[in-house]
Design an enzyme around this catalytic site. Sequence first.
Site, short mmCIF file in Angstrom:
data_model
loop_
_atom_site.label_atom_id
_atom_site.label_comp_id
_atom_site.label_asym_id
_atom_site.label_seq_id
_atom_site.Cartn_x
_atom_site.Cartn_y
_atom_site.Cartn_z
N ILE A 194 0.83 -1.21 0.00
CA ILE A 194 0.00 0.00 0.00
C ILE A 194 0.87 1.27 0.00
O ILE A 194 0.37 2.35 -0.28
CB ILE A 194 -0.98 0.05 1.20
CG1 ILE A 194 -0.27 -0.24 2.52
CG2 ILE A 194 -2.14 -0.91 0.98
CD1 ILE A 194 -1.14 0.02 3.75
N SER A 245 -3.17 -7.61 11.67
CA SER A 245 -4.38 -7.70 12.50
C SER A 245 -4.31 -8.69 13.66
O SER A 245 -5.34 -9.17 14.12
CB SER A 245 -5.58 -8.04 11.61
OG SER A 245 -5.38 -9.29 11.02
N THR A 303 -12.19 -1.47 13.48
CA THR A 303 -12.38 -2.60 14.40
C THR A 303 -12.99 -2.19 15.74
O THR A 303 -12.77 -1.05 16.20
CB THR A 303 -11.02 -3.28 14.66
OG1 THR A 303 -11.16 -4.19 15.75
CG2 THR A 303 -9.95 -2.29 15.03
N TYR A 314 -2.64 -2.77 18.09
CA TYR A 314 -3.49 -3.02 16.91
C TYR A 314 -4.68 -2.05 16.92
O TYR A 314 -4.90 -1.31 15.95
CB TYR A 314 -3.98 -4.48 16.92
CG TYR A 314 -5.12 -4.73 15.97
CD1 TYR A 314 -4.94 -4.57 14.59
CD2 TYR A 314 -6.38 -5.10 16.43
CE1 TYR A 314 -6.00 -4.76 13.71
CE2 TYR A 314 -7.44 -5.30 15.56
CZ TYR A 314 -7.24 -5.13 14.20
OH TYR A 314 -8.29 -5.32 13.34
N LYS A 326 -5.47 1.34 14.44
CA LYS A 326 -6.70 1.50 13.65
C LYS A 326 -7.43 2.78 14.06
O LYS A 326 -8.00 3.49 13.22
CB LYS A 326 -7.61 0.28 13.86
CG LYS A 326 -7.09 -0.99 13.20
CD LYS A 326 -7.46 -0.99 11.71
CE LYS A 326 -7.04 -2.27 11.03
NZ LYS A 326 -7.57 -2.39 9.67
N HIS A 363 -8.46 -16.95 15.89
CA HIS A 363 -9.89 -16.76 16.09
C HIS A 363 -10.59 -18.04 16.54
O HIS A 363 -10.21 -19.14 16.18
CB HIS A 363 -10.54 -16.21 14.82
CG HIS A 363 -10.09 -14.81 14.53
ND1 HIS A 363 -9.64 -14.40 13.32
CD2 HIS A 363 -10.00 -13.74 15.36
CE1 HIS A 363 -9.31 -13.13 13.39
NE2 HIS A 363 -9.51 -12.70 14.62
N LEU A 364 -11.65 -17.82 17.30
CA LEU A 364 -12.34 -18.94 17.95
C LEU A 364 -12.97 -19.93 16.96
O LEU A 364 -12.67 -21.13 17.01
CB LEU A 364 -13.41 -18.40 18.91
CG LEU A 364 -14.21 -19.46 19.66
CD1 LEU A 364 -13.30 -20.29 20.55
CD2 LEU A 364 -15.33 -18.83 20.47
N ARG A 394 -6.93 -15.17 28.32
CA ARG A 394 -5.95 -14.62 27.38
C ARG A 394 -5.84 -13.13 27.71
O ARG A 394 -6.87 -12.47 27.88
CB ARG A 394 -6.46 -14.83 25.95
CG ARG A 394 -5.52 -14.40 24.87
CD ARG A 394 -6.02 -14.83 23.50
NE ARG A 394 -7.18 -14.08 23.06
CZ ARG A 394 -7.76 -14.23 21.87
NH1 ARG A 394 -7.31 -15.14 21.03
NH2 ARG A 394 -8.80 -13.51 21.52
N GLY A 416 -5.83 -9.32 27.87
CA GLY A 416 -6.46 -8.25 27.09
C GLY A 416 -7.85 -8.54 26.54
O GLY A 416 -8.39 -7.73 25.80
N1 UDP Z 1 -11.03 -17.89 22.33
C1 UDP Z 1 -10.88 -19.12 22.97
N2 UDP Z 1 -10.12 -20.08 22.38
C2 UDP Z 1 -9.50 -19.89 21.15
C3 UDP Z 1 -9.67 -18.65 20.50
C4 UDP Z 1 -10.43 -17.67 21.13
O1 UDP Z 1 -11.41 -19.34 24.06
O2 UDP Z 1 -8.82 -20.80 20.67
C5 UDP Z 1 -11.87 -16.87 22.95
C6 UDP Z 1 -11.18 -15.53 23.14
O3 UDP Z 1 -10.53 -15.50 24.39
C7 UDP Z 1 -12.37 -14.56 23.07
C8 UDP Z 1 -13.32 -15.24 22.10
O4 UDP Z 1 -12.93 -16.60 22.05
O5 UDP Z 1 -13.00 -14.49 24.31
C9 UDP Z 1 -13.24 -14.66 20.70
O6 UDP Z 1 -11.88 -14.59 20.34
P1 UDP Z 1 -11.37 -14.27 18.87
O7 UDP Z 1 -9.88 -14.35 18.87
O8 UDP Z 1 -12.12 -15.14 17.89
O9 UDP Z 1 -11.87 -12.80 18.61
P2 UDP Z 1 -11.64 -11.42 19.44
O10 UDP Z 1 -12.89 -11.21 20.20
O11 UDP Z 1 -10.43 -11.59 20.30
O12 UDP Z 1 -11.45 -10.43 18.35
#
Ligand code: UDP
Length: 317
Positions: free
Chosen positions: A52, A72, A112, A136, A140, A182-183, A274, A276
């Site tokens: 970019i 990200s 975001t 991050y 943004k 991501h979850l 985790r 934050g």
């Molecule tokens: N999470 C989890 N296990 C994982 C990935 C994420 O328990 O393997 C939890 C994470 O702590 C949050 C939620 O799932 O509470 C969504 O996390 P994600 O990383 O998908 O998105 P965020 O909300 O952090 O942008």
Amino acid sequence: MRLLVTGGAGYVGSVVAAQLVESGHEVTVLDDLSTGHEDAVPEGARFVRGSITEAHEALAGVEAVLHFAAKSLVGESVEKPGLYWSHNLGGTLALLDAMREQGVRGIVFSSTAATYGEPERSPILETDPTRPTNPYGASKLAVDTALTAYAGLYGLGAVSLRYFNVAGAYGRYRERHAIETHLIPNVLKVATGERESVSVFGTDYPTDDGTCVRDYVHVADLAVAHLLALEALSLGEHKIYNLGSGAGFSVQEVISVCREVTGHDIPAVLGARRAGDPAVLVASSEKIRRELGWKAERASLRDIVSDAWGALSGKSV
Ligand code: UDP
């Protein structure tokens, strides 16, 4: 319209690029492929591999930019803040300069929920305080601030869309990150056999089942909002909208829907928080509904997970 989509080989960018092509727009994708995939660039879009910070040529004749290219990963941003400031803020400022030189006056920006940080209330409104808790989100937010200034100073038309938790797939376009944090994709990887179990990050949050609550929005719905934002660009104005479905689901609820959809046990290992992670992040999407007429059409978590699973497991969607 003639449009430049930066980061159009990535997850959200490729879905938006695909919908733009389907709507008859002339699309160029600019992507350095640092995290994107060339085969995710939709048929019918022109592809330019590049940064970019060198967008000058790709911007020739373009009427508006949809800007997704960014770093990200929250955790990485804490470890390497300079990378996030230089790519996300520095890169975007260079893009904005090139846009001014080429006379491109419209931009839709991929922002975001991380700009809000730990919210004071739920659902979050666009007027709520922005206090990001990691580089991050801060990078943004800095771009959002710059866009407001550029709109006032140079007559730029800008729309920032603040995504909550984007998930699901659109046809063959799905989430494919080398480092997956991501979850939903991580839970589905257990069902495909790529992982043995999923970790639940924290079970002592002040929520009904003790796990974090998030607002999941279908990537196809999210993409539609970008097409509406494009129509809503207005010279000299910077508009900011939240994008979520307005409903919150806990980590345990997500895992249980994934079990239903995939028919797999999906073992979950309960673990520590985790760093934050706010307990609850749910958007008020009332403003974008009111002003742009957007609404989450595929708001059920089951639909979101089914589409992600369909694309991942090679089933037709
Ligand atoms: N999470 C989890 N296990 C994982 C990935 C994420 O328990 O393997 C939890 C994470 O702590 C949050 C939620 O799932 O509470 C969504 O996390 P994600 O990383 O998908 O998105 P965020 O909300 O952090 O942008």
